[in-house]
Design an enzyme around this catalytic site. Sequence first.
Site, mmCIF file in Angstrom:
data_model
loop_
_atom_site.group_PDB
_atom_site.id
_atom_site.type_symbol
_atom_site.label_atom_id
_atom_site.label_comp_id
_atom_site.label_asym_id
_atom_site.label_seq_id
_atom_site.Cartn_x
_atom_site.Cartn_y
_atom_site.Cartn_z
ATOM 1 N N GLN A 187 5.564 10.163 -5.627
ATOM 2 C CA GLN A 187 5.240 9.684 -4.279
ATOM 3 C C GLN A 187 5.232 8.164 -4.287
ATOM 4 O O GLN A 187 4.738 7.541 -5.224
ATOM 5 C CB GLN A 187 3.865 10.229 -3.879
ATOM 6 C CG GLN A 187 3.032 9.346 -2.974
ATOM 7 C CD GLN A 187 3.630 9.199 -1.588
ATOM 8 O OE1 GLN A 187 4.356 10.066 -1.127
ATOM 9 N NE2 GLN A 187 3.349 8.102 -0.930
ATOM 10 N N ARG A 189 5.181 4.416 -1.535
ATOM 11 C CA ARG A 189 5.242 3.772 -0.213
ATOM 12 C C ARG A 189 5.739 2.357 -0.412
ATOM 13 O O ARG A 189 5.507 1.483 0.392
ATOM 14 C CB ARG A 189 3.864 3.785 0.451
ATOM 15 C CG ARG A 189 2.788 3.219 -0.461
ATOM 16 C CD ARG A 189 1.455 3.149 0.242
ATOM 17 N NE ARG A 189 0.374 3.243 -0.726
ATOM 18 C CZ ARG A 189 -0.777 2.593 -0.627
ATOM 19 N NH1 ARG A 189 -1.015 1.813 0.391
ATOM 20 N NH2 ARG A 189 -1.709 2.746 -1.531
ATOM 21 N N ASN A 190 6.374 2.134 -1.556
ATOM 22 C CA ASN A 190 6.791 0.786 -1.919
ATOM 23 C C ASN A 190 8.240 0.744 -2.350
ATOM 24 O O ASN A 190 8.796 1.747 -2.779
ATOM 25 C CB ASN A 190 5.958 0.307 -3.103
ATOM 26 C CG ASN A 190 4.659 -0.298 -2.664
ATOM 27 O OD1 ASN A 190 4.645 -1.196 -1.824
ATOM 28 N ND2 ASN A 190 3.566 0.198 -3.198
ATOM 29 N N GLY A 281 -0.497 7.823 -10.659
ATOM 30 C CA GLY A 281 -0.725 6.549 -11.335
ATOM 31 C C GLY A 281 -2.105 6.025 -11.006
ATOM 32 O O GLY A 281 -3.016 6.779 -10.678
ATOM 33 N N ARG A 282 -2.273 4.709 -11.090
ATOM 34 C CA ARG A 282 -3.547 4.080 -10.747
ATOM 35 C C ARG A 282 -3.709 4.001 -9.240
ATOM 36 O O ARG A 282 -2.766 3.687 -8.532
ATOM 37 C CB ARG A 282 -3.527 2.643 -11.264
ATOM 38 C CG ARG A 282 -4.016 2.556 -12.653
ATOM 39 C CD ARG A 282 -5.173 1.591 -12.728
ATOM 40 N NE ARG A 282 -5.282 1.082 -14.094
ATOM 41 C CZ ARG A 282 -6.197 0.221 -14.474
ATOM 42 N NH1 ARG A 282 -7.062 -0.245 -13.621
ATOM 43 N NH2 ARG A 282 -6.235 -0.186 -15.722
ATOM 44 N N ASP A 283 -4.914 4.271 -8.766
ATOM 45 C CA ASP A 283 -5.285 4.065 -7.367
ATOM 46 C C ASP A 283 -4.277 4.689 -6.394
ATOM 47 O O ASP A 283 -3.827 4.050 -5.448
ATOM 48 C CB ASP A 283 -5.426 2.562 -7.076
ATOM 49 C CG ASP A 283 -6.244 2.293 -5.822
ATOM 50 O OD1 ASP A 283 -7.023 3.184 -5.432
ATOM 51 O OD2 ASP A 283 -6.087 1.209 -5.228
ATOM 52 N N HIS A 284 -3.955 5.945 -6.627
ATOM 53 C CA HIS A 284 -2.993 6.656 -5.784
ATOM 54 C C HIS A 284 -3.503 6.710 -4.336
ATOM 55 O O HIS A 284 -4.622 7.138 -4.083
ATOM 56 C CB HIS A 284 -2.796 8.083 -6.325
ATOM 57 C CG HIS A 284 -1.725 8.849 -5.634
ATOM 58 N ND1 HIS A 284 -0.495 9.094 -6.206
ATOM 59 C CD2 HIS A 284 -1.669 9.418 -4.407
ATOM 60 C CE1 HIS A 284 0.260 9.789 -5.363
ATOM 61 N NE2 HIS A 284 -0.434 9.994 -4.261
ATOM 62 N N ALA A 285 -2.662 6.274 -3.396
ATOM 63 C CA ALA A 285 -2.999 6.297 -1.963
ATOM 64 C C ALA A 285 -4.290 5.561 -1.636
ATOM 65 O O ALA A 285 -4.951 5.857 -0.648
ATOM 66 C CB ALA A 285 -3.059 7.721 -1.428
#
Length: 387
Positions: A187, A189-190, A281-285
């Site tokens: 997933q 958004r980047n 990963g780290r800090d998903h969403a």
Amino acid sequence: MIEPHGGKLVDRVVGEKHREQLQIRLAESIRLDQDQYQDLLNIATGRYSPIEGFLDRNDFLKVINDMTLEDGTVWPLPIVLDVSNDEVDALTPGEKVGLKDPHGELVGAIEVSEIYKYNEKEAASKIFGTTDRSHPGVRNLYQRDDFFVGGTVFVFDQYRYNEFDLLPRETRVLFEHRGWESVVGFQTRNAPHRAHEYIQKSGLERVDGLLVQPKLGEKKPGDYRDEVILGAYQKLLESYYPDQRTALTVFPSKMNYAGPREAIFDALVRKNQGCSHFIIGRDHAGVKDFYGGFDAQRIFKEIEDLGIKPLFYDFAFYCTRCDGMVSEKVCPHDDDEQIHPSGTKIRELIQNGELPSKKMMRSEVASYIMDAENPFIERKKSQEQAL
Ligand SMILES: [Zn+2]
């Protein structure tokens, strides 16, 4: 192939020819905004299996309190349809009411089962872990109308967001056709930087295929525009990924910024698309400091039998001693050897007209973004104070 969540892929697309038989009350149609319309399509085409409509009160309460539907199936985010006071007066449980897209075209119907009020503060604190209006998900919830209407839905046609919008049954056919027995979903958004690539390829090392699936739809100012995310991924994939082991499709949905709950949601949608594994990963969403870096990984350990295997990763970075992309797990060197491809840093560089280092972002990707017109979502006047 992995089973859809709940065992069966939902299909609520009825086709134009059955429209008359449905006996829809057209006089009282509900006009959907873009997010609601996209939810409708995601329900109807099975992305949200086993959900067959907008949630009733009991399901809604179970989701926010226990992260399951009423029948006990894990489900982390409420899929709800809000209506105003005026609209409520025209709705009667048991009737089928037309649903219109944001342009006013009739696209489907809801068989109304229930209309209910909800407590927005309680919902916000349960879903997002905060009632703070500076959280974009909370703000979005507070802007909703006062009532939710629950009921199963129908749509007349499987409209697509764009040509990359492959429905769950289509990605399933694609995976089978390519002989992928295991597929890892990613997933995003980047636009992709080197750490994304490292993590995706680390995941791919363990399975047969990789599905890169950006979430496209409403985001916050400063985020990359949809077209730029897709274009950047096309550049990366064509130069650095094996064609026969990689697929790029989209998941049209707004960002909720719900951290851990959204990580579960993202995983379940990819399970429905046919993925056996999903990268966290780290800090998903996450957004700002609302969630801890590993909250989204921890939540997977608390839920058994999700039916999709999470793969956990920490930050990846370029190490000048190792001379390549690594993570803390595999590199013994000091901090001052590390070059972290931070999204924020890359954005700043691009906005100042500087090309990010190849150690942070592939030059094909960086040049593409530099050349794109308005790569980032602009801040609206009304949002300036809130952020
Ligand atoms: Zn190293």
